[in-house]
Design a protein around this motif. Structure first.
Motif, PDB file in Angstrom:
ATOM      1  N   SER A   1      -1.267   3.590   6.921  1.00 30.69           N
ATOM      2  CA  SER A   1      -2.608   3.356   6.408  1.00 30.69           C
ATOM      3  C   SER A   1      -3.595   3.085   7.538  1.00 30.69           C
ATOM      4  O   SER A   1      -3.210   2.844   8.688  1.00 30.69           O
ATOM      5  CB  SER A   1      -2.614   2.154   5.450  1.00 30.69           C
ATOM      6  N   LYS A   2      -4.872   3.118   7.207  1.00 33.14           N
ATOM      7  CA  LYS A   2      -5.891   2.540   8.064  1.00 33.14           C
ATOM      8  C   LYS A   2      -5.725   1.020   8.035  1.00 33.14           C
ATOM      9  O   LYS A   2      -4.902   0.486   7.313  1.00 33.14           O
ATOM     10  CB  LYS A   2      -7.287   2.902   7.549  1.00 33.14           C
ATOM     11  N   ARG A   3      -6.536   0.298   8.795  1.00 38.16           N
ATOM     12  CA  ARG A   3      -6.616  -1.139   8.591  1.00 38.16           C
ATOM     13  C   ARG A   3      -7.198  -1.359   7.200  1.00 38.16           C
ATOM     14  O   ARG A   3      -8.234  -0.755   6.848  1.00 38.16           O
ATOM     15  CB  ARG A   3      -7.477  -1.808   9.659  1.00 38.16           C
ATOM     16  N   VAL A   4      -6.555  -2.216   6.412  1.00 37.94           N
ATOM     17  CA  VAL A   4      -6.887  -2.284   4.996  1.00 37.94           C
ATOM     18  C   VAL A   4      -6.723  -3.710   4.481  1.00 37.94           C
ATOM     19  O   VAL A   4      -5.907  -4.491   5.000  1.00 37.94           O
ATOM     20  CB  VAL A   4      -6.004  -1.287   4.207  1.00 37.94           C
TER      21      VAL A   4
ATOM     22  N   LYS B   1      -8.823  -1.614   0.056  1.00 37.37           N
ATOM     23  CA  LYS B   1      -9.766  -0.681   0.691  1.00 37.37           C
ATOM     24  C   LYS B   1      -9.788  -0.902   2.198  1.00 37.37           C
ATOM     25  O   LYS B   1      -9.335  -1.945   2.700  1.00 37.37           O
ATOM     26  CB  LYS B   1     -11.167  -0.843   0.111  1.00 37.37           C
ATOM     27  N   SER B   2     -10.328   0.052   2.913  1.00 41.41           N
ATOM     28  CA  SER B   2     -10.383  -0.028   4.368  1.00 41.41           C
ATOM     29  C   SER B   2     -11.170  -1.255   4.806  1.00 41.41           C
ATOM     30  O   SER B   2     -12.200  -1.607   4.200  1.00 41.41           O
ATOM     31  CB  SER B   2     -11.032   1.232   4.950  1.00 41.41           C
ATOM     32  N   ASP B   3     -10.675  -1.897   5.865  1.00 42.45           N
ATOM     33  CA  ASP B   3     -11.300  -3.109   6.393  1.00 42.45           C
ATOM     34  C   ASP B   3     -10.923  -3.211   7.863  1.00 42.45           C
ATOM     35  O   ASP B   3      -9.742  -3.268   8.200  1.00 42.45           O
ATOM     36  CB  ASP B   3     -10.807  -4.338   5.628  1.00 42.45           C
ATOM     37  N   THR B   4     -11.893  -3.218   8.735  1.00 39.22           N
ATOM     38  CA  THR B   4     -11.600  -3.204  10.176  1.00 39.22           C
ATOM     39  C   THR B   4     -10.877  -4.452  10.649  1.00 39.22           C
ATOM     40  O   THR B   4     -10.316  -4.453  11.748  1.00 39.22           O
ATOM     41  CB  THR B   4     -12.900  -3.037  10.986  1.00 39.22           C
TER      42      THR B   4
ATOM     43  N   TYR C   1       0.871  -1.183   0.000  1.00 37.13           N
ATOM     44  CA  TYR C   1       0.000   0.000   0.000  1.00 37.13           C
ATOM     45  C   TYR C   1       0.902   1.226   0.000  1.00 37.13           C
ATOM     46  O   TYR C   1       1.562   1.539   0.992  1.00 37.13           O
ATOM     47  CB  TYR C   1      -0.946  -0.022   1.203  1.00 37.13           C
TER      48      TYR C   1
ATOM     49  N   GLU D   1      -8.200   6.685   0.000  1.00 42.61           N
ATOM     50  CA  GLU D   1      -9.009   6.777   1.217  1.00 42.61           C
ATOM     51  C   GLU D   1      -8.388   6.008   2.372  1.00 42.61           C
ATOM     52  O   GLU D   1      -8.647   6.317   3.530  1.00 42.61           O
ATOM     53  CB  GLU D   1     -10.433   6.270   0.960  1.00 42.61           C
ATOM     54  N   TRP D   2      -7.536   5.031   2.066  1.00 43.56           N
ATOM     55  CA  TRP D   2      -6.929   4.232   3.133  1.00 43.56           C
ATOM     56  C   TRP D   2      -5.691   4.896   3.742  1.00 43.56           C
ATOM     57  O   TRP D   2      -5.205   4.467   4.778  1.00 43.56           O
ATOM     58  CB  TRP D   2      -6.561   2.834   2.628  1.00 43.56           C
TER      59      TRP D   2
END
Length: 435
Positions: A333-336, A340-343, A293, A370-371
């Motif tokens: 990053s966010k959790r991804v 795409k983002s994924d919790t 990512y 977005e991530w």
């Protein structure tokens, strides 16, 4: 011109990056460090570093010019009083006109957790001291990749030295020797003050490959000098392995060896994940060199094939954090998962900003995906403090004019505590038993 320098000129590709406007005004690049000739007795241990080598054991590595020097390590819990002595092994290698010194690897232990040990290599020379990691949380990791040997490298190492860390994690690109083997020696001397006191756990990057078609296989220098606990973790290659410390299971993968579903690395990874006990090690971390990512324009897409092969397995295994290097900048990053983002996905952190001579990767894709949470092209290092089985605190420290600045920070909860591990257990089991 020396043969090594000719090869360097042939194999190095310089990269030019366009400066973009940002709130942070970046200091100018710094030159390679200079290492004046410092003659030492040929039997004196040099380039000393340590690494974890299985439960309660540590591997001590050093180099001597004397090829008859013994591979022994004396150690104990009191300075100058060595209650134990262990015999190890040694190796050496040739690379064109270069002949390495004798490289010693000696495993000491069993050692007590959270304990300071004093040790001496080869029966002579200076005394070193190390501290073993604690058996339980909290535990702190220093994280920095793509180090090299520049003024910025020195600044990064100075900042890490102020961190009360237990283990250093390095996701590839160590010395930037790039075929000039003497740079492996100077890198070993540069990092010795830190790497002799706390275990350094590394994986390979593209600058470790150093292959010459039809003449030299890749990674010979790296494998000879930086032996990791691959055998202890059931791996057949020093390019991928795993280890456990406190309550974390850490997997080091190879971006530059086969990783598809028919590869030895993939089969080993499945076997390793099948042994992970999330009650014993609730945190699961993975490191490799090429990021999956990445919103920087540098090295776009280079991790796609590895991601396609391995991400489904690591997602099913509920990996908490993945660290990468290669891109000379920082990004979190966010959790991804699957783009795409994924919790229940992993947090991806690119931290290839240790101080290499190639400079920073300063061009980003706009708008940011977005991530992507935080990104900046600056030299620095990260610190991960796992507080307990459920919470960890991550900070990234920019090297701002030689002052460590905490530029990014966040608390995270483990996937064990969120229920994702239990939720994905059936899916993981299905993948692990598949042929």
């Amino acid at each position: 011109m020396e043969p090594n320098l000719i090869l360097t000129a042939l194999f190095l590709i310089s990269a030019a990056f366009t400066v973009v406007t940002a709130e942070y005004v970046r200091p100018q690049p710094r030159k390679d460090l200079q290492f004046p000739w410092d003659p030492k007795p040929s039997s004196q241990p040099q380039q000393v570093h340590i690494s974890l080598a299985g439960d309660k054991h540590m591997r001590v590595t050093w180099v001597t010019g004397d090829r008859s020097a013994p591979s022994i390590v004396e150690y104990g819990t009191s300075s100058g009083k060595y209650s134990s002595v262990t015999q190890g092994e040694s190796t050496s290698y040739s690379y064109l006109m270069y002949k390495s010194g004798l490289i010693h690897h000696t495993i000491i232990g069993p050692l007590e957790h959270g304990t300071v040990y004093f040790y001496r290599c080869g029966g002579q020379g200076p005394e070193f001291q190390l501290k073993t990691p604690a058996a339980q949380f909290p535990i702190t990791f220093a994280v920095a990749g793509d180090l090299g040997q520049t003024g910025w490298t020195k600044s990064t190492l100075d900042h890490i030295d102020r961190c009360l860390y237990d283990v250093h994690l390095l996701p590839g690109d160590l010395s930037y020797a790039d075929y000039v083997q003497s740079r492996w020696d100077t890198f070993g001397e540069l990092v010795q003050p830190l790497a002799s006191a706390r275990p350094w756990m590394v994986t390979q990057g593209n600058h470790e490959k150093e292959s010459i078609p039809f003449f030299k296989d890749g990674f010979e220098s790296y494998n000879s000098r930086w032996k990791m606990p691959y055998e202890e973790s059931g791996s057949s290659s020093n390019l991928y392995y795993s280890f456990e410390v406190a309550g974390a299971h850490i997997i080091m993968l190879g971006s530059y060896t086969d990783y598809d579903e028919d590869s030895d690395q993939y089969r080993w990874l499945k076997a390793d994940l099948s042994k992970v006990d999330r009650h014993k090690t609730p945190w699961l971390l993975v490191l490799f060199h090429v990021p999956w990512y990445n919103s920087n324009k540098a090295h776009q897409g280079e991790g796609d094939s590895m991601m396609a092969a391995i991400e489904p397995l690591l997602y099913a295994a509920s990996v908490d954090i993945m660290f990468a290097g290669h891109v000379h900048a920082y990004e979190r990053s966010k959790r991804v998962n699957s783009g795409k983002s994924d919790t229940c996905g992993a947090v991806h952190i690119t931290i290839g900003d240790g101080g290499n001579r190639e400079g920073l990767a300063q061009r980003y894709i706009h708008p940011s995906p977005e991530w992507s949470v935080f990104r900046e092209a600056s030299f620095g290092h990260g610190e991960l403090k796992i507080v307990n089985s459920t919470h960890a605190f991550w900070t990234w420290h920019r090297n701002d004019d030689d002052e460590p600045v905490r530029s990014d920070q966040f608390w995270m909860t483990s996937l064990v505590s969120s229920g994702c591990v239990a939720e994905r257990r059936h899916e993981l089991r299905k993948i692990l038993i598949s042929p």
